[in-house]
Design a protein around this motif. Structure first.
Motif, PDB file in Angstrom:
ATOM      1  N   THR A   1       0.856  -1.189   0.000  1.00 48.25           N
ATOM      2  CA  THR A   1       0.000   0.000   0.000  1.00 48.25           C
ATOM      3  C   THR A   1       0.889   1.235   0.000  1.00 48.25           C
ATOM      4  O   THR A   1       1.537   1.566   1.010  1.00 48.25           O
ATOM      5  CB  THR A   1      -0.935  -0.002   1.215  1.00 48.25           C
ATOM      6  OG1 THR A   1      -1.697  -1.212   1.220  1.00 48.25           O
ATOM      7  CG2 THR A   1      -1.880   1.188   1.167  1.00 48.25           C
ATOM      8  N   ASP A   2       0.940   1.913  -1.123  1.00 49.66           N
ATOM      9  CA  ASP A   2       1.826   3.065  -1.291  1.00 49.66           C
ATOM     10  C   ASP A   2       1.419   3.765  -2.580  1.00 49.66           C
ATOM     11  O   ASP A   2       0.558   3.279  -3.316  1.00 49.66           O
ATOM     12  CB  ASP A   2       3.294   2.596  -1.367  1.00 49.66           C
ATOM     13  CG  ASP A   2       4.281   3.685  -0.951  1.00 49.66           C
ATOM     14  OD1 ASP A   2       3.911   4.877  -1.022  1.00 49.66           O
ATOM     15  OD2 ASP A   2       5.423   3.333  -0.579  1.00 49.66           O
ATOM     16  N   GLN A   3       2.020   4.889  -2.866  1.00 54.68           N
ATOM     17  CA  GLN A   3       1.764   5.593  -4.114  1.00 54.68           C
ATOM     18  C   GLN A   3       2.983   5.504  -5.028  1.00 54.68           C
ATOM     19  O   GLN A   3       4.127   5.462  -4.556  1.00 54.68           O
ATOM     20  CB  GLN A   3       1.408   7.049  -3.844  1.00 54.68           C
ATOM     21  CG  GLN A   3       0.087   7.199  -3.077  1.00 54.68           C
ATOM     22  CD  GLN A   3      -0.433   8.620  -3.122  1.00 54.68           C
ATOM     23  OE1 GLN A   3      -0.399   9.282  -4.160  1.00 54.68           O
ATOM     24  NE2 GLN A   3      -0.933   9.093  -1.995  1.00 54.68           N
ATOM     25  N   ILE A   4       2.718   5.466  -6.308  1.00 57.39           N
ATOM     26  CA  ILE A   4       3.797   5.344  -7.293  1.00 57.39           C
ATOM     27  C   ILE A   4       4.395   6.721  -7.547  1.00 57.39           C
ATOM     28  O   ILE A   4       3.686   7.658  -7.923  1.00 57.39           O
ATOM     29  CB  ILE A   4       3.274   4.734  -8.597  1.00 57.39           C
ATOM     30  CG1 ILE A   4       2.755   3.311  -8.348  1.00 57.39           C
ATOM     31  CG2 ILE A   4       4.354   4.731  -9.679  1.00 57.39           C
ATOM     32  CD1 ILE A   4       1.996   2.719  -9.523  1.00 57.39           C
ATOM     33  N   GLU A   5       5.695   6.827  -7.348  1.00 58.11           N
ATOM     34  CA  GLU A   5       6.385   8.073  -7.666  1.00 58.11           C
ATOM     35  C   GLU A   5       6.768   8.108  -9.138  1.00 58.11           C
ATOM     36  O   GLU A   5       6.560   9.108  -9.831  1.00 58.11           O
ATOM     37  CB  GLU A   5       7.632   8.222  -6.796  1.00 58.11           C
ATOM     38  CG  GLU A   5       8.406   9.500  -7.046  1.00 58.11           C
ATOM     39  CD  GLU A   5       9.592   9.638  -6.100  1.00 58.11           C
ATOM     40  OE1 GLU A   5      10.728   9.362  -6.523  1.00 58.11           O
ATOM     41  OE2 GLU A   5       9.350  10.008  -4.932  1.00 58.11           O
ATOM     42  N   THR A   6       7.313   6.978  -9.632  1.00 56.54           N
ATOM     43  CA  THR A   6       7.719   6.922 -11.034  1.00 56.54           C
ATOM     44  C   THR A   6       7.965   5.470 -11.452  1.00 56.54           C
ATOM     45  O   THR A   6       8.243   4.604 -10.617  1.00 56.54           O
ATOM     46  CB  THR A   6       9.004   7.740 -11.270  1.00 56.54           C
ATOM     47  OG1 THR A   6       9.319   7.734 -12.662  1.00 56.54           O
ATOM     48  CG2 THR A   6      10.176   7.162 -10.498  1.00 56.54           C
TER      49      THR A   6
ATOM     50  N   THR B   1      10.534   3.037 -13.377  1.00 52.89           N
ATOM     51  CA  THR B   1      11.968   3.039 -13.652  1.00 52.89           C
ATOM     52  C   THR B   1      12.234   2.035 -14.776  1.00 52.89           C
ATOM     53  O   THR B   1      11.311   1.367 -15.254  1.00 52.89           O
ATOM     54  CB  THR B   1      12.767   2.642 -12.401  1.00 52.89           C
ATOM     55  OG1 THR B   1      12.481   1.268 -12.076  1.00 52.89           O
ATOM     56  CG2 THR B   1      12.422   3.531 -11.218  1.00 52.89           C
ATOM     57  N   ALA B   2      13.456   1.921 -15.164  1.00 52.07           N
ATOM     58  CA  ALA B   2      13.803   0.966 -16.218  1.00 52.07           C
ATOM     59  C   ALA B   2      13.504  -0.461 -15.800  1.00 52.07           C
ATOM     60  O   ALA B   2      13.179  -1.317 -16.634  1.00 52.07           O
ATOM     61  CB  ALA B   2      15.277   1.103 -16.588  1.00 52.07           C
ATOM     62  N   THR B   3      13.568  -0.722 -14.496  1.00 50.79           N
ATOM     63  CA  THR B   3      13.419  -2.095 -14.015  1.00 50.79           C
ATOM     64  C   THR B   3      12.195  -2.312 -13.133  1.00 50.79           C
ATOM     65  O   THR B   3      12.037  -3.389 -12.557  1.00 50.79           O
ATOM     66  CB  THR B   3      14.669  -2.507 -13.215  1.00 50.79           C
ATOM     67  OG1 THR B   3      14.857  -1.582 -12.121  1.00 50.79           O
ATOM     68  CG2 THR B   3      15.911  -2.501 -14.102  1.00 50.79           C
ATOM     69  N   GLY B   4      11.314  -1.330 -13.027  1.00 54.42           N
ATOM     70  CA  GLY B   4      10.136  -1.529 -12.195  1.00 54.42           C
ATOM     71  C   GLY B   4       9.484  -0.245 -11.753  1.00 54.42           C
ATOM     72  O   GLY B   4       9.257   0.672 -12.543  1.00 54.42           O
ATOM     73  N   LEU B   5       9.241  -0.133 -10.435  1.00 53.48           N
ATOM     74  CA  LEU B   5       8.539   1.013  -9.867  1.00 53.48           C
ATOM     75  C   LEU B   5       9.301   1.563  -8.674  1.00 53.48           C
ATOM     76  O   LEU B   5       9.871   0.801  -7.875  1.00 53.48           O
ATOM     77  CB  LEU B   5       7.134   0.602  -9.403  1.00 53.48           C
ATOM     78  CG  LEU B   5       6.158   0.071 -10.452  1.00 53.48           C
ATOM     79  CD1 LEU B   5       4.922  -0.492  -9.764  1.00 53.48           C
ATOM     80  CD2 LEU B   5       5.779   1.159 -11.436  1.00 53.48           C
ATOM     81  N   ARG B   6       9.277   2.889  -8.544  1.00 49.44           N
ATOM     82  CA  ARG B   6       9.757   3.526  -7.324  1.00 49.44           C
ATOM     83  C   ARG B   6       8.551   4.159  -6.637  1.00 49.44           C
ATOM     84  O   ARG B   6       7.795   4.929  -7.253  1.00 49.44           O
ATOM     85  CB  ARG B   6      10.803   4.589  -7.608  1.00 49.44           C
ATOM     86  CG  ARG B   6      11.352   5.240  -6.312  1.00 49.44           C
ATOM     87  CD  ARG B   6      12.312   6.387  -6.586  1.00 49.44           C
ATOM     88  NE  ARG B   6      13.383   5.956  -7.473  1.00 49.44           N
ATOM     89  CZ  ARG B   6      13.716   6.579  -8.591  1.00 49.44           C
ATOM     90  NH1 ARG B   6      13.033   7.672  -8.966  1.00 49.44           N
ATOM     91  NH2 ARG B   6      14.694   6.139  -9.355  1.00 49.44           N
ATOM     92  N   LEU B   7       8.359   3.825  -5.358  1.00 47.54           N
ATOM     93  CA  LEU B   7       7.212   4.292  -4.613  1.00 47.54           C
ATOM     94  C   LEU B   7       7.551   5.540  -3.804  1.00 47.54           C
ATOM     95  O   LEU B   7       8.720   5.882  -3.612  1.00 47.54           O
ATOM     96  CB  LEU B   7       6.711   3.173  -3.693  1.00 47.54           C
ATOM     97  CG  LEU B   7       6.421   1.830  -4.396  1.00 47.54           C
ATOM     98  CD1 LEU B   7       5.903   0.811  -3.388  1.00 47.54           C
ATOM     99  CD2 LEU B   7       5.434   2.009  -5.548  1.00 47.54           C
ATOM    100  N   ARG B   8       6.505   6.229  -3.345  1.00 44.56           N
ATOM    101  CA  ARG B   8       6.701   7.472  -2.582  1.00 44.56           C
ATOM    102  C   ARG B   8       7.536   7.240  -1.322  1.00 44.56           C
ATOM    103  O   ARG B   8       8.269   8.125  -0.866  1.00 44.56           O
ATOM    104  CB  ARG B   8       5.334   8.046  -2.188  1.00 44.56           C
ATOM    105  CG  ARG B   8       4.529   8.584  -3.361  1.00 44.56           C
ATOM    106  CD  ARG B   8       4.971   9.961  -3.764  1.00 44.56           C
ATOM    107  NE  ARG B   8       4.235  10.430  -4.919  1.00 44.56           N
ATOM    108  CZ  ARG B   8       3.082  11.078  -4.861  1.00 44.56           C
ATOM    109  NH1 ARG B   8       2.508  11.298  -3.682  1.00 44.56           N
ATOM    110  NH2 ARG B   8       2.490  11.481  -5.966  1.00 44.56           N
ATOM    111  N   SER B   9       7.424   6.044  -0.765  1.00 42.90           N
ATOM    112  CA  SER B   9       8.182   5.712   0.442  1.00 42.90           C
ATOM    113  C   SER B   9       9.656   5.497   0.158  1.00 42.90           C
ATOM    114  O   SER B   9      10.448   5.346   1.092  1.00 42.90           O
ATOM    115  CB  SER B   9       7.598   4.448   1.079  1.00 42.90           C
ATOM    116  OG  SER B   9       7.737   3.342   0.182  1.00 42.90           O
TER     117      SER B   9
END
Length: 518
Positions: A316-321, A323-331
């Motif tokens: 449970t988090d928000q997506i910041e961006t 990336t080339a290999t997946g997702l970076r979350l707000r946390s």
């Protein structure tokens, strides 16, 4: 050029369209009808969605038709089984012979002078447009856009080196075995996909911005099996159907009256599934009350089972961006993924975006009031099949089909050519016809019809109330205005289409209606 005329045109060959066709041909046997389907196959939603694990979140004893009881062991059925059931139903009753595939309705124009709809239909195969006329238009096209689902735009999506897939356009060649899969979303599609993908994927992570109420339920109905063993099949089916209807109504009204009690009961069952060490409040406690949005069903607790096995997880988090290999979350957490599934919802589109005009004036559905949850103020001779949001879709669709055939027979009996839900002069309500807080509803609010505070302008989410409202209430309720042939016909000679329609109506008017339809 001679224009083909039909008494009734039904649009859409999914669950509700096949249902509408059954009742039209059974209860109005002298009426000519055709079923227009924009795609090349029967099934609607159940043919369109091909993602792994696709299934119903309603039991088939109520999602199935009352006139063709569901016979399979699983009450919570998979998509291919439901599609087969719809196709077989169409074949059993000869409805499949009435379907015109690759016929997509684009425009429909009502003429009060002729008391006819003129419909323009695109034929996908020939790339031509044909014109039909009909006395009554019955829209059974569902509530969302078939061409594409809702896809938010996140930063970095173009940087991701894997595949981004929306479930509504699931590719047949997608190989996810042994892969790291991210599923964005927390609704019915997401909770269906995760356990199905987890069977062969290396790991599946469901990334949700906020939690959803998720309820585990057995996929088989033990009571139904027992009743079918000891009772005649038809009687057993009726009992099971009403049992499930009654329980669904009870649970919904309990949730609305005592939301805290129901919330805690759902959380307890989730905690029982995942164990005392899991932070259930973090991932499974929404900020809203039960039934402010639809609940999600997981048959046999398959999602929880995949999580306990370590094959799936929920974040449970928000997506910041991306990336080339997946997702970076707000946390700051980085999630690796080979494939990202955007289970982010649908785009609502009532009646497939068909352009409607009445006597040359464009109809704006957002400016109409919903009449009995199936017709629209100041739009003549048109009904739309729209199911429940808190119960099985088909339950309401059957009631609507039964009402429409009662209406058609009543008009024949009295020689009426036009029925019009006449909007009252005073404003009686400005509430959207769908009162869920779900994202797909909120995004479409500006396009939705409204409802009033009392019947017949109130849309009820209550099956028993609708039985009285649609099956037993008087057709001529003082709100519906009826017009006879010739009332508004010009003095000049009628058109060829009008003459044909009048002759058709005269033939139909001689048909008596059964006591059930009175």
């Amino acid at each position: 050029m001679t224009i083909e005329h039909l008494d009734v045109v039904i649009v859409g060959a999914g669950l509700s369209g096949i249902c509408a066709a059954y009742y039209v041909q059974k209860r109005c046997p002298k009426k000519s009808y055709a079923l227009l389907e924009g795609r090349s196959v029967i099934g609607g939603t159940w043919d369109l969605f091909r993602y792994p694990g696709v299934r119903s979140d309603s039991d088939m004893h109520t999602l199935g038709y009352s006139f063709r009881p569901w016979r399979k062991a699983k009450a919570i059925a998979d998509g291919p089984s439901i599609l087969k059931y719809i196709c077989e139903t169409a074949q059993v009753f000869g409805i499949d012979k009435k379907i015109r595939f690759n016929h997509r309705l684009r425009r429909a124009s009502w003429s009060s002078e002729d008391a006819l709809w003129t419909v323009e239909v695109e034929q996908a195969v020939s790339d031509q447009t044909i014109t039909l006329t009909c006395n009554f238009l019955f829209m059974c096209t569902g509530y969302y856009e078939y061409e594409q689902g809702f896809l938010p735009q996140w930063p970095g999506m173009d940087d991701f080196q894997g595949r981004i897939i929306h479930p509504q356009q699931w590719p047949e060649d997608l190989d996810y075995a042994g892969k790291q899969v991210g599923v964005i979303g927390s609704g019915a599609t997401a909770v269906t996909l995760v356990p199905a993908l987890a069977e062969t994927a290396a790991h599946v992570t469901m990334v949700q911005r906020s939690p959803t109420y998720i309820v585990a339920r057995p996929s088989q109905d033990v009571i139904a099996h027992f009743l079918h063993r000891i009772l005649p099949s038809r009687f057993a089916h009726a009992l099971v159907r009403w049992k499930n209807i009654a329980f669904g109504m009870y649970f919904y009204h309990l949730a609305r009256r005592r939301p805290q009690q129901v919330k805690q009961a759902i959380l307890k069952t989730t905690r029982d599934q995942l164990g005392p060490d899991y932070d259930v409040e973090r991932d499974f406690l929404p900020a809203y009350n039960p039934w402010d949005q639809r609940l999600c069903l997981v048959p046999d607790g398959d999602l929880f089972h995949a999580m306990k096995q370590g094959k799936a997880s929920v974040v449970t988090d928000q997506i910041e961006t991306f990336t080339a290999t997946g997702l970076r979350l707000r946390s700051g957490v980085e999630l690796s993924a080979d494939i990202i599934i955007t289970a982010t919802g649908l785009n609502m589109r009532l009646m497939s975006g068909v352009q409607l005009t009445v006597d040359g004036k464009l109809v704006d559905l957002s400016q109409t009031l919903s009449y009995r949850g199936m017709m629209y103020s100041d739009v003549p001779n048109l009904a739309s099949s729209f199911g429940y949001t808190n119960a099985s879709w088909t339950l309401k669709c059957e009631l609507i089909a039964q009402y429409v055939t009662r209406l058609l027979n009543y008009m024949d009996q009295h020689g009426y050519a036009e029925c019009l839900p006449l909007r009252p002069e005073s404003t009686i309500g400005d509430e959207a016809v769908i009162n869920l807080t779900s994202g797909y509803v909120q995004r479409a609010l500006a396009t939705l019809p409204h409802q009033g505070q009392r019947k017949p302008w109130r849309t009820y989410q209550n099956y028993v109330r609708d039985v009285f409202n649609l099956c037993l209430a008087s057709i001529n309720d003082g709100t519906m205005r009826f017009m006879k042939w010739g009332t508004r016909v010009a003095a000049s000679a009628p058109s060829e289409a009008t003459s044909l329609a009048q002759e058709t109506l005269r033939r139909g008017a001689s048909a008596s209606i059964t006591s059930q339809e009175k």
